[in-house]
Design an enzyme around this catalytic site. Structure first.
Site, PDB file in Angstrom:
ATOM      1  N   ARG A   1      65.619  54.440 105.104  1.00 14.84           N
ATOM      2  CA  ARG A   1      66.479  53.323 104.367  1.00 14.84           C
ATOM      3  C   ARG A   1      66.204  53.131 102.855  1.00 14.84           C
ATOM      4  O   ARG A   1      65.143  52.675 103.196  1.00 14.84           O
ATOM      5  CB  ARG A   1      66.872  52.457 105.535  1.00 14.84           C
ATOM      6  CG  ARG A   1      67.982  52.805 107.299  1.00 14.84           C
ATOM      7  CD  ARG A   1      69.316  52.497 106.352  1.00 14.84           C
ATOM      8  NE  ARG A   1      70.062  52.506 107.220  1.00 14.84           N
ATOM      9  CZ  ARG A   1      70.434  54.427 107.828  1.00 14.84           C
ATOM     10  NH1 ARG A   1      70.568  54.984 107.199  1.00 14.84           N
ATOM     11  NH2 ARG A   1      71.544  54.260 109.018  1.00 14.84           N
TER      12      ARG A   1
ATOM     13  N   ASP B   1      67.311  59.064  98.565  1.00  7.85           N
ATOM     14  CA  ASP B   1      68.599  59.285  99.681  1.00  7.85           C
ATOM     15  C   ASP B   1      69.991  58.146  99.691  1.00  7.85           C
ATOM     16  O   ASP B   1      70.863  58.238  99.957  1.00  7.85           O
ATOM     17  CB  ASP B   1      69.468  60.195  99.744  1.00  7.85           C
ATOM     18  CG  ASP B   1      70.609  60.497 100.473  1.00  7.85           C
ATOM     19  OD1 ASP B   1      71.453  61.079 100.272  1.00  7.85           O
ATOM     20  OD2 ASP B   1      70.431  61.036 101.710  1.00  7.85           O
TER      21      ASP B   1
ATOM     22  N   GLU C   1      72.818  49.520  97.777  1.00  8.07           N
ATOM     23  CA  GLU C   1      73.606  50.639  98.056  1.00  8.07           C
ATOM     24  C   GLU C   1      75.198  50.374  98.220  1.00  8.07           C
ATOM     25  O   GLU C   1      76.350  51.005  98.137  1.00  8.07           O
ATOM     26  CB  GLU C   1      73.221  52.675  98.708  1.00  8.07           C
ATOM     27  CG  GLU C   1      72.726  52.053 100.315  1.00  8.07           C
ATOM     28  CD  GLU C   1      73.099  52.977 100.750  1.00  8.07           C
ATOM     29  OE1 GLU C   1      71.872  53.674 100.810  1.00  8.07           O
ATOM     30  OE2 GLU C   1      73.452  53.750 102.101  1.00  8.07           O
TER      31      GLU C   1
ATOM     32  N   HIS D   1      73.549  58.918  99.377  1.00  5.49           N
ATOM     33  CA  HIS D   1      72.968  58.810 101.254  1.00  5.49           C
ATOM     34  C   HIS D   1      74.290  59.693 101.752  1.00  5.49           C
ATOM     35  O   HIS D   1      74.997  59.723 102.357  1.00  5.49           O
ATOM     36  CB  HIS D   1      74.050  57.261 101.365  1.00  5.49           C
ATOM     37  CG  HIS D   1      73.143  56.880 103.130  1.00  5.49           C
ATOM     38  ND1 HIS D   1      73.393  55.793 103.185  1.00  5.49           N
ATOM     39  CD2 HIS D   1      73.211  57.777 103.814  1.00  5.49           C
ATOM     40  CE1 HIS D   1      72.189  55.442 104.243  1.00  5.49           C
ATOM     41  NE2 HIS D   1      72.903  56.970 104.756  1.00  5.49           N
TER      42      HIS D   1
HETATM   43  P1  NAI Z   1      64.303  58.294 114.724  1.00  5.05           P
HETATM   44  O1  NAI Z   1      64.150  57.166 115.980  1.00  5.05           O
HETATM   45  O2  NAI Z   1      63.988  59.313 116.609  1.00  5.05           O
HETATM   46  O3  NAI Z   1      62.610  58.269 114.291  1.00  5.05           O
HETATM   47  C1  NAI Z   1      61.801  56.966 113.669  1.00  5.05           C
HETATM   48  C2  NAI Z   1      59.850  56.724 113.871  1.00  5.05           C
HETATM   49  O4  NAI Z   1      59.729  55.524 113.052  1.00  5.05           O
HETATM   50  C3  NAI Z   1      59.890  56.558 115.372  1.00  5.05           C
HETATM   51  O5  NAI Z   1      59.180  56.898 115.980  1.00  5.05           O
HETATM   52  C4  NAI Z   1      59.624  55.451 114.936  1.00  5.05           C
HETATM   53  O6  NAI Z   1      58.345  54.369 116.200  1.00  5.05           O
HETATM   54  C5  NAI Z   1      59.303  55.135 113.896  1.00  5.05           C
HETATM   55  N1  NAI Z   1      58.684  53.855 113.167  1.00  5.05           N
HETATM   56  C6  NAI Z   1      59.662  52.524 113.468  1.00  5.05           C
HETATM   57  N2  NAI Z   1      58.670  51.744 112.816  1.00  5.05           N
HETATM   58  C7  NAI Z   1      57.472  52.410 112.013  1.00  5.05           C
HETATM   59  C8  NAI Z   1      57.269  51.712 110.763  1.00  5.05           C
HETATM   60  N3  NAI Z   1      57.117  50.707 110.527  1.00  5.05           N
HETATM   61  N4  NAI Z   1      56.037  52.329 110.246  1.00  5.05           N
HETATM   62  C9  NAI Z   1      56.077  53.878 111.646  1.00  5.05           C
HETATM   63  N5  NAI Z   1      56.758  53.919 112.238  1.00  5.05           N
HETATM   64  C10 NAI Z   1      57.811  53.634 112.775  1.00  5.05           C
HETATM   65  O7  NAI Z   1      65.231  58.276 113.724  1.00  5.05           O
HETATM   66  P2  NAI Z   1      65.001  59.531 113.409  1.00  5.05           P
HETATM   67  O8  NAI Z   1      66.633  60.060 113.630  1.00  5.05           O
HETATM   68  O9  NAI Z   1      64.201  60.679 112.478  1.00  5.05           O
HETATM   69  O10 NAI Z   1      65.957  58.884 111.807  1.00  5.05           O
HETATM   70  C11 NAI Z   1      64.630  58.097 110.858  1.00  5.05           C
HETATM   71  C12 NAI Z   1      65.554  57.241 109.747  1.00  5.05           C
HETATM   72  O11 NAI Z   1      66.885  58.207 109.010  1.00  5.05           O
HETATM   73  C13 NAI Z   1      66.779  56.161 110.028  1.00  5.05           C
HETATM   74  O12 NAI Z   1      66.293  55.283 110.773  1.00  5.05           O
HETATM   75  C14 NAI Z   1      68.158  56.253 109.699  1.00  5.05           C
HETATM   76  O13 NAI Z   1      67.517  55.124 108.833  1.00  5.05           O
HETATM   77  C15 NAI Z   1      67.912  57.296 109.097  1.00  5.05           C
HETATM   78  N6  NAI Z   1      68.365  58.294 108.253  1.00  5.05           N
HETATM   79  C16 NAI Z   1      68.917  58.555 107.476  1.00  5.05           C
HETATM   80  C17 NAI Z   1      70.387  59.167 107.071  1.00  5.05           C
HETATM   81  C18 NAI Z   1      70.897  59.872 105.872  1.00  5.05           C
HETATM   82  O14 NAI Z   1      72.128  60.199 105.912  1.00  5.05           O
HETATM   83  N7  NAI Z   1      70.255  59.992 104.830  1.00  5.05           N
HETATM   84  C19 NAI Z   1      70.880  59.972 108.325  1.00  5.05           C
HETATM   85  C20 NAI Z   1      70.151  59.490 109.456  1.00  5.05           C
HETATM   86  C21 NAI Z   1      69.138  58.564 109.567  1.00  5.05           C
END
Ligand code: NAI
Length: 334
Positions: A234, A258, A263, A295
């Site tokens: 994000r 990305d 954005e 994105h």
């Molecule tokens: P997920 O929920 O499986 O994993 C997120 C991890 O981040 C969790 O293990 C959590 O404990 C950890 N976390 C939370 N706060 C934190 C912090 N302050 N410092 C370090 N770690 C922290 O989520 P997933 O599916 O892996 O997605 C991650 C991010 O990717 C999403 O939150 C979303 O913002 C982004 N995303 C971007 C996309 C794109 O097209 N560019 C598409 C899908 C997701």
């Protein structure tokens, strides 16, 4: 259930129409984004379907509630654009797609790493102009470097797997360490050690008040000179003005994005015949060692199909039982 589908692009329509053959939901595809001016378009619908840059704040939710909307289905994983407290107060259920293809985002992350390192974007334009000089295209071996992964959920784990495949040492940081990451060979460290010891830093955590501007001037000062920073999570995880200064000073050697803090005014639209109004973004795109994609990390055939299927499943489940497995908890789990 009747669904008002906001912010429709041709690819959304194609994937949802195909998957909806098995569901038979009534979907009205609308081009405008959901915001305070367009909420009235949801009149007569019980559900709205929105994406990352639609506005789902308190005012929008209040208006949706008044016109009888009971469900907001996010066709994405992140929900930082939703006022969850207001949704809870108004009795509106928010559902999301928790995972549609962690491979898609992880693979795009690595595409940015490789392209920036080997300057593929510059080589591509040179060769098209019959300029076969390789001067200025010098890269480095990724093998043996240290990659720091912030956030080891579904996407972060896949990035760890790929970076281990390259032969990198992997450092990880997450408030909830994941044994799978350790099994892949990652070592959990605190944020400062990750910042100071990594050659490549990649962000895979959600945007929360704690993670806002995770990469700021103070964080940059802890990093190695010439560090590569990748953000496919994000935009507001990164303080854009601080990274511009870091790029100008040479502190940051490579930046792959990305996502971008502002954005919402730019991405997903063809603005090629308009004058760029965002001076910060304009400055970012002048650096030869910065690569920005709009994105698109999620944007694979597999992910689109999974997004449509999970969203329509959630809506059907909500219609039948009034609840849903993919509902976003309005209060943090205790
Ligand atoms: P997920 O929920 O499986 O994993 C997120 C991890 O981040 C969790 O293990 C959590 O404990 C950890 N976390 C939370 N706060 C934190 C912090 N302050 N410092 C370090 N770690 C922290 O989520 P997933 O599916 O892996 O997605 C991650 C991010 O990717 C999403 O939150 C979303 O913002 C982004 N995303 C971007 C996309 C794109 O097209 N560019 C598409 C899908 C997701």
């Amino acid at each position: 259930m009747r669904i008002a589908f906001f912010n429709t692009k041709a690819y959304d329509r194609r994937s949802f129409e195909e998957v909806n053959k098995a569901f038979g939901a009534t979907i009205e595809f609308l081009e405008p984004r959901l915001d305070r001016r367009t909420t009235a378009l949801a009149q007569g619908f019980e559900a709205v379907c929105v994406f990352v840059n639609d506005t789902v704040d308190e005012a929008v939710l209040e208006e949706l509630s008044k016109i009888g909307v009971r469900l907001v289905a996010l066709r994405c994983a992140g929900f930082n654009n939703v006022d969850l407290k207001a949704a809870e107060r108004l009795g509106i259920t928010i559902v999301r797609v928790p995972a549609y293809s962690p491979h898609a985002v992880a693979e795009h992350t690595v595409a940015l790493i490789l392209a920036l390192n080997r300057k593929v974007h510059r080589a591509y334009t040179r060769v098209r102009e019959n300029n076969f000089s390789i001067d200025g295209l010098l890269g480095f071996d990724i093998h043996g470097l240290t990659a720091g992964i912030v956030g080891t959920g579904k996407i972060g784990l896949n990035v760890i797997r790929i970076m281990r495949g390259f032969g990198c040492d992997v450092l990880a940081h997450d408030p909830y360490p994941n044994p799978e990451a350790e099994a892949l060979g990652a070592r959990y460290v605190d944020k400062d050690e990750l910042f100071s010891s990594s050659d490549i830093i990649s962000l895979h955590c959600p945007l929360t008040p704690e993670s806002h501007h995770l990469i700021d001037e103070i964080a940059l000062n802890k990093m190695k000179d010439g560090v590569m920073i990748i953000n496919t999570s994000r935009g507001a995880l990164v303080d854009t003005r601080a990274v511009i200064n870091g790029l100008k000073k040479g502190k940051i050697g490579y930046l792959g994005l990305d996502v971008y803090e502002e954005e919402g005014d730019l991405f997903f639209e063809d603005l090629s015949d308009k004058v760029m109004q965002d001076d910060v973004f304009a400055r970012l795109t002048t650096f030869p060692n910065v690569m920005v994609t709009g994105h698109q990390a999620f944007f694979t055939r597999n992910a689109l199909e999974a997004i449509a299927r999970t969203t329509l499943n959630s809506i059907t489940e909500f219609q039948k039982s009034g609840s849903c497995l993919n509902a976003v908890p309005c209060k943090p789990a205790s």
